[in-house]
Scaffold this active site. Structure first.
Site, short mmCIF file in Angstrom:
data_model
loop_
_atom_site.label_atom_id
_atom_site.label_comp_id
_atom_site.label_asym_id
_atom_site.label_seq_id
_atom_site.Cartn_x
_atom_site.Cartn_y
_atom_site.Cartn_z
N CYS A 6 -2.36 9.15 2.48
CA CYS A 6 -2.08 8.72 1.10
C CYS A 6 -3.26 9.00 0.19
CB CYS A 6 -1.71 7.24 1.08
SG CYS A 6 -2.92 6.15 1.85
N GLU A 55 0.88 -1.17 0.00
CA GLU A 55 0.00 0.00 0.00
C GLU A 55 0.91 1.22 0.00
OE1 GLU A 55 -3.04 0.19 3.01
OE2 GLU A 55 -3.06 -1.99 3.20
#
Length: 520
Positions: free
Chosen positions: A300, A266
């Site tokens: 993010c 990720e």
């Protein structure tokens, strides 16, 4: 003046690694120390320890030994441990919140939000929906032959966590890994070791209450050297990583000779939001500004790029600038509402200011200028920069619209001629985590949902934030098709196929000869 305490009040012990169910202090090893500071008051050192590389080997071996027992536990007994853990999370929300606020610099409401979703991850993981995908199945293959699929845990999983969600994101790997029978070695971010230790305390407490074998969960602190030693270790079976693309790339390179090792990445995002005519413009501006600057731009999924149709550009860009300029930036522990706290470090703050300057020198217009705040701590104000367009170039000094992730409170905006141009600009990135469109046109929405190159695509809501009831992950530099969230169980086990013959049937193929009396 620097003030050092033995440890943050939320922790029950001095800095230590958790190995095989025992806490090993991290002091006087002679190794360079890592320490975490309160970003709002950098003179406060909240955690300080001296990592030990040999602890990685000990932790991996402890996890390997524990796996032999833990993987044999019935899934119901493993689920009971996780439900105990969920109760511990809920009982300790205040402790977790205080440490997240002080070590990450999140305003109290933001820190509490992270603390409150930890238990929910367990409920979602154990739900029949996600579990049904790893439940196995059977298919008839003949009168007395059945085909069977079942799922096995990988073994020892290395979990490498980030600083921005140091409780939630590693927990999102640990919970499904344990549910499927894996054991784990956690390497917290070296910027938030205190949160990593607190999570280790709660995992250890839940496991101990059920007499689980020592070593099911281990915590090893350290920086890049410790992370490299863990992700290259010959006796791990998987790496579950949350962080940046450059680090993810190094992990992939280090494991080219281990194709059977599961690697779930990720990583970052350069997320775009498109605002079209006919949209609720107030909604669009609020969502884009909130998602650009929440957690000081250190998510993010934060909106990094806003693309506005030319017919509404003047109104929308002006409103974005006004909303950004009116955000309250201040002490995360303040009693009055604060939207943004400090960045995680002085280097992170300086990187935002340097990116803003590089864009300006390359021809961008700085509409709202980010500046250092005249106070203690690593604070800066939000930035809004207008560029002519976006591209997959990577050098901000040459192209202010380059595909460069600024991990902080800096938002770039540009103007599009029409929907096709807006979609082209949104997809002008090697990342592919999140994207949003604000529109009431069903055709534009359908096209965006179909063509936006991202793993999380939203309509009339911002890019930041995700539901654990859904998959979470991205494309390109954002991930390697191992979505987390509701799909995290999928990378924590692998399918095994078997054909089960219950009768005496066998197949004699052409060219074979066999006489029954040969075995009489």
């Amino acid at each position: 003046m620097t003030r050092t305490t033995p440890h943050h009040p939320s922790l029950s012990r001095d800095p230590a690694d958790l190995i095989a169910g025992q806490w090993t202090p991290l002091a006087s090893s002679g190794a360079p120390a890592i320490e975490s500071h309160n970003p709002a008051r950098p003179g406060e050192i909240l955690w300080r320890g001296e990592p030990r590389a040999e602890h990685v080997d000990r932790a991996v071996h402890a996890a390997r030994d524990a796996f032999k027992v833990w993987s044999r536990w019935p899934k119901e007994e493993r689920a009971a441990v996780l439900r105990t853990l969920a109760k511990l999370f809920n009982d300790n929300i205040d402790r977790i919140t205080a440490l997240l606020r002080d070590e990450v610099g999140k305003p109290t409401w933001d820190a509490r939000g992270e603390a409150q979703i930890l238990a929910g991850k367990i409920d979602i993981t154990l739900d029949d929906g996600p579990m049904s995908r790893v439940a196995g199945f059977e298919a008839p293959l003949g009168p007395t032959k059945a085909g069977r699929c079942w799922f096995r845990p990988h073994g020892v999983m290395g979990v490498v966590g980030p600083f921005n969600f140091p409780a939630h994101l590693p927990n999102g790997h640990v919970v499904p890994a344990l549910a499927m029978g894996n054991t784990v070695v956690i390497k917290p971010s070296d910027k938030t070791p205190g949160v990593g230790q607190l999570m280790g305390e709660l995992y250890h407490q839940a496991l101990a209450q059920h007499n689980a074998p020592p070593g099911v969960v281990n915590v090893v602190q350290g920086g890049s050297e410790i992370a490299s030693r863990l992700t290259r270790h010959p006796h791990i079976d998987g790496i579950l990583f949350t962080g940046s693309w450059p680090v993810g790339r190094r992990i992939l390179e280090a494991n080219l000779d281990h194709p059977g090792r599961i690697i779930a990445l990720e990583m970052g995002g350069n997320n775009a939001a498109v605002i079209m005519p006919g949209a609720d413009l107030a909604q669009a501006v609020v969502e884009c500004v909130r998602c650009a600057f929440i957690s000081s731009g250190q998510r993010c999924t934060c909106t990094r790029r806003v693309i506005v149709h030319e017919s509404i550009a003047d109104r929308v860009i002006s409103a974005i600038c006004k909303a950004a300029s009116n955000l309250i930036v201040g002490d995360p522990a303040a009693e009055h509402p604060v939207f943004m706290g400090p960045l995680i470090s002085e280097q992170a703050r300086d990187a935002v200011l340097a990116a803003q300057s590089a864009m300006a020198r390359a021809g961008a217009s700085v509409l709202v200028q980010s500046t250092r705040m005249d106070r203690d701590g690593w604070f800066c104000t939000p930035s809004v920069v207008q560029v002519d367009g976006f591209s997959t170039a990577t050098d901000l000094a040459q192209d202010p619209g380059a595909d460069f992730e600024v991990f902080g409170p800096l938002l770039r905006v540009c103007i599009a001629r029409d929907f096709e141009h807006a979609l082209e600009l949104a997809n002008a990135s090697n990342y592919g985590l999140a994207a949003s469109i604000f529109s009431r046109d069903p055709d534009a929405v359908d096209d965006f949902l179909r063509l936006a190159r991202a793993g999380c695509v939203n309509v009339n809501t911002g890019t930041a934030g995700a539901s654990s009831k859904l998959p979470f992950g991205g494309l390109g530099f954002s991930g390697n098709h191992r979505p987390a969230g509701a799909f995290s169980l999928d990378y924590c086990a692998y399918p095994v196929a078997g054909m089960i013959e219950s009768g005496s049937a066998s197949t004699i193929s052409p060219g074979m000869r066999f006489e029954p009396d040969w075995v009489a």
